[in-house]
Design a protein around this motif. Structure first.
Motif, short mmCIF file in Angstrom:
data_model
loop_
_atom_site.label_atom_id
_atom_site.label_comp_id
_atom_site.label_asym_id
_atom_site.label_seq_id
_atom_site.Cartn_x
_atom_site.Cartn_y
_atom_site.Cartn_z
N UNK A 158 0.60 -1.31 0.06
CA UNK A 158 -0.01 0.02 0.10
C UNK A 158 0.85 1.23 -0.05
N UNK A 159 0.34 2.33 -0.75
CA UNK A 159 0.90 3.53 -0.85
C UNK A 159 0.62 4.55 0.38
N UNK A 160 -0.45 4.03 0.70
CA UNK A 160 -1.15 4.77 2.00
C UNK A 160 -1.57 6.58 1.54
N UNK A 161 -1.74 6.44 0.13
CA UNK A 161 -2.28 7.38 -0.34
C UNK A 161 -2.88 7.38 -1.72
N UNK A 162 -3.47 8.26 -2.37
CA UNK A 162 -4.11 7.96 -3.70
C UNK A 162 -3.23 7.93 -4.76
N UNK A 163 -3.52 7.48 -5.74
CA UNK A 163 -2.63 7.58 -7.03
C UNK A 163 -3.52 7.02 -8.30
N UNK A 164 -3.01 7.08 -9.50
CA UNK A 164 -3.58 6.52 -10.58
C UNK A 164 -3.62 4.96 -10.80
N UNK A 165 -4.56 4.44 -10.83
CA UNK A 165 -4.75 2.98 -11.12
C UNK A 165 -4.40 2.54 -12.46
N UNK A 166 -3.53 1.64 -12.84
CA UNK A 166 -3.26 1.24 -14.08
C UNK A 166 -4.43 0.75 -14.76
N UNK B 28 13.79 -15.80 -11.76
CA UNK B 28 12.37 -15.30 -11.57
C UNK B 28 12.23 -13.76 -12.23
N UNK B 29 11.15 -13.38 -12.44
CA UNK B 29 10.91 -12.05 -12.97
C UNK B 29 9.62 -11.47 -12.32
N UNK B 30 9.51 -10.63 -11.66
CA UNK B 30 8.19 -9.98 -11.32
C UNK B 30 7.82 -8.98 -12.16
N UNK B 31 6.49 -8.79 -12.55
CA UNK B 31 6.07 -7.61 -13.04
C UNK B 31 4.92 -6.83 -12.14
N UNK B 32 4.95 -5.56 -12.26
CA UNK B 32 4.18 -4.76 -10.93
C UNK B 32 3.43 -3.66 -12.00
N UNK B 33 2.55 -3.03 -11.07
CA UNK B 33 2.02 -1.88 -11.44
C UNK B 33 0.78 -1.63 -10.25
N UNK B 34 0.63 -0.20 -10.10
CA UNK B 34 -0.23 0.28 -9.21
C UNK B 34 -1.54 0.11 -9.54
N UNK B 35 -2.54 -0.40 -8.62
CA UNK B 35 -3.85 -0.74 -8.87
C UNK B 35 -4.62 -0.36 -7.65
N UNK B 36 -5.93 -0.29 -7.77
CA UNK B 36 -6.82 -0.08 -6.66
C UNK B 36 -6.59 -1.01 -5.61
N UNK B 37 -6.66 -0.61 -4.38
CA UNK B 37 -6.78 -1.41 -3.20
C UNK B 37 -8.36 -2.21 -3.17
N UNK B 38 -9.09 -1.28 -3.48
CA UNK B 38 -10.54 -1.72 -3.25
C UNK B 38 -11.15 -2.03 -4.97
N UNK B 39 -11.02 -3.45 -5.06
CA UNK B 39 -11.63 -3.75 -6.39
C UNK B 39 -13.04 -3.37 -6.74
N UNK B 40 -14.02 -2.98 -5.69
CA UNK B 40 -15.42 -2.47 -6.14
C UNK B 40 -15.32 -1.23 -6.68
N UNK B 41 -14.49 -0.46 -6.06
CA UNK B 41 -14.04 0.91 -6.90
C UNK B 41 -13.84 0.81 -8.23
N UNK B 42 -12.65 -0.10 -8.41
CA UNK B 42 -12.04 -0.06 -9.73
C UNK B 42 -12.96 -0.81 -10.57
N UNK B 43 -13.87 -1.69 -10.18
CA UNK B 43 -14.97 -2.17 -11.27
C UNK B 43 -15.92 -1.24 -11.59
N UNK B 44 -16.28 -0.22 -10.72
CA UNK B 44 -17.11 0.67 -11.00
C UNK B 44 -16.56 1.82 -12.01
#
Length: 216
Positions: A149-157, A184-200
């Motif tokens: 968590x970033x503990x702040x808002x950001x842009x969800x990919x 191994x290789x990890x891929x990542x990005x910033x996404x919504x913590x709350x998936x219900x908000x993301x789905x809306x």
């Protein structure tokens, strides 16, 4: 009879275009500007679909005829019966997707509004893991990864909205030829913590599907 053909992210896009059109009617007096926005709303709505029948096209194009608040409300409700619900996955299916996780924390499936779901996502706070289930071209796939968590808002990919986000990092299953056993290789990005908000919010699945392909 018209079968359901509108996915959640497409319905969100239509809602967004309706909001823009309503805002234009309230704030713009230039008829040329209003006409341009009306045309744009119709075009973007139809372009959100790969293929539509004549009747479906007529239904979607009707967005350009909306004028009053009642028109917009009625139109939004009229599309709801044609929403394509997310597949109602079972606990057994989810456990199979994440079979290596013996202590998998499951979401409450009984309370999920499947009609308004693009992907199923949830967190396991105890293990700092995030889980994502998606219908990729008719195949249910699952991805798990660490979340920070970033503990702040950001842009969800995924939804491209300003929300509370976390860094979601998953290990990709692809390996280069001749890679050693501990590669191994990890891929990542910033996404919504709350998936219900993301789905809306989500109006396009391109970034989501690109990310899934990069992992699986």
């Amino acid at each position: 009879m018209i079968q359901p053909f509108i996915r959640n992210h497409q319905y969100n896009l239509i809602q967004k275009q309706m909001d823009l059109l309503q805002q234009t009617y309230r704030t713009v007096s230039d008829p040329k500007v209003v006409e341009s926005v009306r045309y744009s709303a119709e075009s973007k709505t139809i372009e959100a679909f790969d293929q539509v029948t004549g009747v479906q096209h007529e239904m979607l194009a009707a967005i350009s005829n909306l004028k009053t608040a009642e028109d917009f409300q009625s139109y939004g409700r009229s599309l709801e019966p044609y929403l394509t619900p997310f597949p109602q996955v079972t606990e057994k299916q989810i456990k199979k997707l994440f079979h290596k996780n013996k202590k998998l924390a499951l979401p409450s499936l009984a309370t999920i509004p499947y009609e308004r779901l693009t992907y199923l996502g949830w967190l396991d706070i105890s293990t700092n893991k995030m889980f994502l289930v998606y219908d990729l071209n008719g195949q249910i796939v699952g991805i798990e990864g660490k979340f920070t968590p970033l503990n702040k808002k950001g842009i969800c990919f995924i939804c491209n909205k300003h929300e509370e986000v976390a860094l979601f990092s998953a290990v990709t299953k692809s390996r280069p030829v001749n890679a050693n056993s501990d590669y191994y290789k990890a891929v990542g990005n910033y996404m919504c913590i709350h998936s219900d908000a993301c789905n809306k919010n989500i109006t396009d699945v391109t970034s989501l599907e690109k990310f899934i392909h990069s992992v699986i």
